[in-house]
Design a protein around this motif. Structure first.
Motif, PDB file in Angstrom:
ATOM      1  N   ILE A  34      76.717  44.187 -30.324  1.00  0.00           N
ATOM      2  CA  ILE A  34      75.602  45.142 -30.319  1.00  0.00           C
ATOM      3  C   ILE A  34      74.374  44.469 -29.687  1.00  0.00           C
ATOM      4  O   ILE A  34      73.306  44.406 -30.288  1.00  0.00           O
ATOM      5  N   PRO A  35      74.504  43.959 -28.458  1.00  0.00           N
ATOM      6  CA  PRO A  35      73.379  43.222 -27.863  1.00  0.00           C
ATOM      7  C   PRO A  35      72.141  44.082 -27.626  1.00  0.00           C
ATOM      8  O   PRO A  35      71.027  43.554 -27.579  1.00  0.00           O
ATOM      9  N   GLU A  36      72.342  45.385 -27.513  1.00  0.00           N
ATOM     10  CA  GLU A  36      71.189  46.258 -27.338  1.00  0.00           C
ATOM     11  C   GLU A  36      70.345  46.339 -28.611  1.00  0.00           C
ATOM     12  O   GLU A  36      69.166  46.707 -28.562  1.00  0.00           O
ATOM     13  N   THR A  37      70.921  45.976 -29.738  1.00  0.00           N
ATOM     14  CA  THR A  37      70.200  45.983 -31.014  1.00  0.00           C
ATOM     15  C   THR A  37      69.829  44.577 -31.462  1.00  0.00           C
ATOM     16  O   THR A  37      68.697  44.326 -31.859  1.00  0.00           O
ATOM     17  N   TYR A  38      70.784  43.652 -31.423  1.00  0.00           N
ATOM     18  CA  TYR A  38      70.574  42.284 -31.912  1.00  0.00           C
ATOM     19  C   TYR A  38      70.747  41.297 -30.761  1.00  0.00           C
ATOM     20  O   TYR A  38      71.856  41.078 -30.293  1.00  0.00           O
ATOM     21  N   LYS A  39      69.642  40.705 -30.321  1.00  0.00           N
ATOM     22  CA  LYS A  39      69.713  39.756 -29.213  1.00  0.00           C
ATOM     23  C   LYS A  39      70.124  38.367 -29.701  1.00  0.00           C
ATOM     24  O   LYS A  39      70.995  37.737 -29.128  1.00  0.00           O
ATOM     25  N   SER A  40      69.464  37.884 -30.767  1.00  0.00           N
ATOM     26  CA  SER A  40      69.794  36.544 -31.255  1.00  0.00           C
ATOM     27  C   SER A  40      69.291  36.325 -32.677  1.00  0.00           C
ATOM     28  O   SER A  40      68.401  37.028 -33.153  1.00  0.00           O
ATOM     29  N   PHE A  41      69.891  35.328 -33.315  1.00  0.00           N
ATOM     30  CA  PHE A  41      69.496  34.883 -34.645  1.00  0.00           C
ATOM     31  C   PHE A  41      69.232  33.380 -34.565  1.00  0.00           C
ATOM     32  O   PHE A  41      70.002  32.648 -33.934  1.00  0.00           O
ATOM     33  N   THR A  42      68.172  32.923 -35.214  1.00  0.00           N
ATOM     34  CA  THR A  42      67.852  31.504 -35.257  1.00  0.00           C
ATOM     35  C   THR A  42      67.637  31.111 -36.716  1.00  0.00           C
ATOM     36  O   THR A  42      66.894  31.778 -37.438  1.00  0.00           O
ATOM     37  N   PHE A  43      68.300  30.033 -37.126  1.00  0.00           N
ATOM     38  CA  PHE A  43      68.088  29.516 -38.470  1.00  0.00           C
ATOM     39  C   PHE A  43      66.796  28.705 -38.469  1.00  0.00           C
ATOM     40  O   PHE A  43      66.650  27.757 -37.700  1.00  0.00           O
ATOM     41  N   SER A  55      65.357  33.951 -38.226  1.00  0.00           N
ATOM     42  CA  SER A  55      64.563  34.786 -37.334  1.00  0.00           C
ATOM     43  C   SER A  55      65.544  35.628 -36.526  1.00  0.00           C
ATOM     44  O   SER A  55      66.563  35.128 -36.060  1.00  0.00           O
ATOM     45  N   VAL A  56      65.240  36.909 -36.398  1.00  0.00           N
ATOM     46  CA  VAL A  56      66.066  37.826 -35.626  1.00  0.00           C
ATOM     47  C   VAL A  56      65.243  38.324 -34.447  1.00  0.00           C
ATOM     48  O   VAL A  56      64.113  38.784 -34.632  1.00  0.00           O
ATOM     49  N   THR A  57      65.815  38.244 -33.256  1.00  0.00           N
ATOM     50  CA  THR A  57      65.205  38.860 -32.086  1.00  0.00           C
ATOM     51  C   THR A  57      66.071  40.059 -31.727  1.00  0.00           C
ATOM     52  O   THR A  57      67.289  39.939 -31.590  1.00  0.00           O
ATOM     53  N   TYR A  58      65.430  41.208 -31.632  1.00  0.00           N
ATOM     54  CA  TYR A  58      66.135  42.454 -31.369  1.00  0.00           C
ATOM     55  C   TYR A  58      66.203  42.731 -29.867  1.00  0.00           C
ATOM     56  O   TYR A  58      65.497  42.108 -29.068  1.00  0.00           O
ATOM     57  N   GLY A  59      67.033  43.669 -29.509  1.00  0.00           N
ATOM     58  CA  GLY A  59      67.234  44.030 -28.111  1.00  0.00           C
ATOM     59  C   GLY A  59      65.976  44.492 -27.410  1.00  0.00           C
ATOM     60  O   GLY A  59      65.835  44.322 -26.197  1.00  0.00           O
ATOM     61  N   ASP A  60      65.043  45.068 -28.159  1.00  0.00           N
ATOM     62  CA  ASP A  60      63.794  45.538 -27.551  1.00  0.00           C
ATOM     63  C   ASP A  60      62.732  44.447 -27.453  1.00  0.00           C
ATOM     64  O   ASP A  60      61.606  44.698 -27.040  1.00  0.00           O
ATOM     65  N   GLY A  61      63.089  43.216 -27.873  1.00  0.00           N
ATOM     66  CA  GLY A  61      62.166  42.090 -27.786  1.00  0.00           C
ATOM     67  C   GLY A  61      61.345  41.842 -29.034  1.00  0.00           C
ATOM     68  O   GLY A  61      60.663  40.820 -29.130  1.00  0.00           O
ATOM     69  N   THR A  62      61.367  42.761 -30.000  1.00  0.00           N
ATOM     70  CA  THR A  62      60.649  42.534 -31.242  1.00  0.00           C
ATOM     71  C   THR A  62      61.442  41.558 -32.108  1.00  0.00           C
ATOM     72  O   THR A  62      62.604  41.248 -31.823  1.00  0.00           O
ATOM     73  N   SER A  63      60.808  41.072 -33.173  1.00  0.00           N
ATOM     74  CA  SER A  63      61.492  40.108 -34.042  1.00  0.00           C
ATOM     75  C   SER A  63      61.051  40.274 -35.487  1.00  0.00           C
ATOM     76  O   SER A  63      60.043  40.912 -35.775  1.00  0.00           O
TER      77      SER A  63
END
Length: 154
Positions: A34-43, A55-63
């Motif tokens: 679901i890259p359009e929703t969840y871009k990445s997760f950082t511990f 930290s979660v970075t979403y597909g729209d660039g928000t976090s």
């Protein structure tokens, strides 16, 4: 401070333990499927157990940042709280989620996710935020369920 509650419940033919295992690897699986929703997760702190901050970075660039509040592997339960980030739109103080997979007699389960949103100061409840969260939960579940079906060895 206003508080809003929401709940999503979906029946699945996939077993609770299998879906729990897929969700237990959410930060690895979700950005792939679901890259359009969840871009990445950082511990930020911890290794994924209770007390971990991600930290979660979403597909729209928000976090957002969230903390893992509870993991009960024997009862198939996760809880986490979002507490910071621009995805909270400046009006949400915290958003706590409880996710549970309830085994059903047919070998599948019932996916149940509840959430409590605590708004900042004088911010008022906004129905479209609640409805948007519910739709996001449903869409994410369907993708995670499909992943579990397509990857039987998970």
């Amino acid at each position: 401070m206003d508080v809003a509650y929401g709940e999503v419940e979906i029946s699945s033919s996939v077993s609770g333990p299998k879906l729990f295992k897929v969700y237990d690897n959410f930060e690895i699986i979700a950005p792939k499927i679901i890259p359009e929703t969840y871009k990445s997760f950082t511990f930020i702190r911890g290794d994924g157990d209770v007390g971990t901050i991600k930290s979660v970075t979403y597909g729209d660039g928000t976090s957002t940042k969230h903390t893992i509040d509870a993991i009960d592997r024997s009862n198939l339960i996760f809880s986490w709280t979002f507490f910071e980030g621009d995805a909270l739109k400046g009006i949400i103080n915290t958003a706590t989620h409880h996710l549970k997979f309830i085994p059903s007699p047919n070998g599948g389960c019932v996916f149940k996710q509840t959430f409590v949103i605590r708004y900042k100061g004088d911010a008022k409840l906004i129905d479209n935020i609640i409805n948007g969260i519910k739709e996001a939960i449903k869409n994410t579940f369907k993708k995670m369920e499909s992943y579990a079906i397509d990857h039987p060895k998970v």
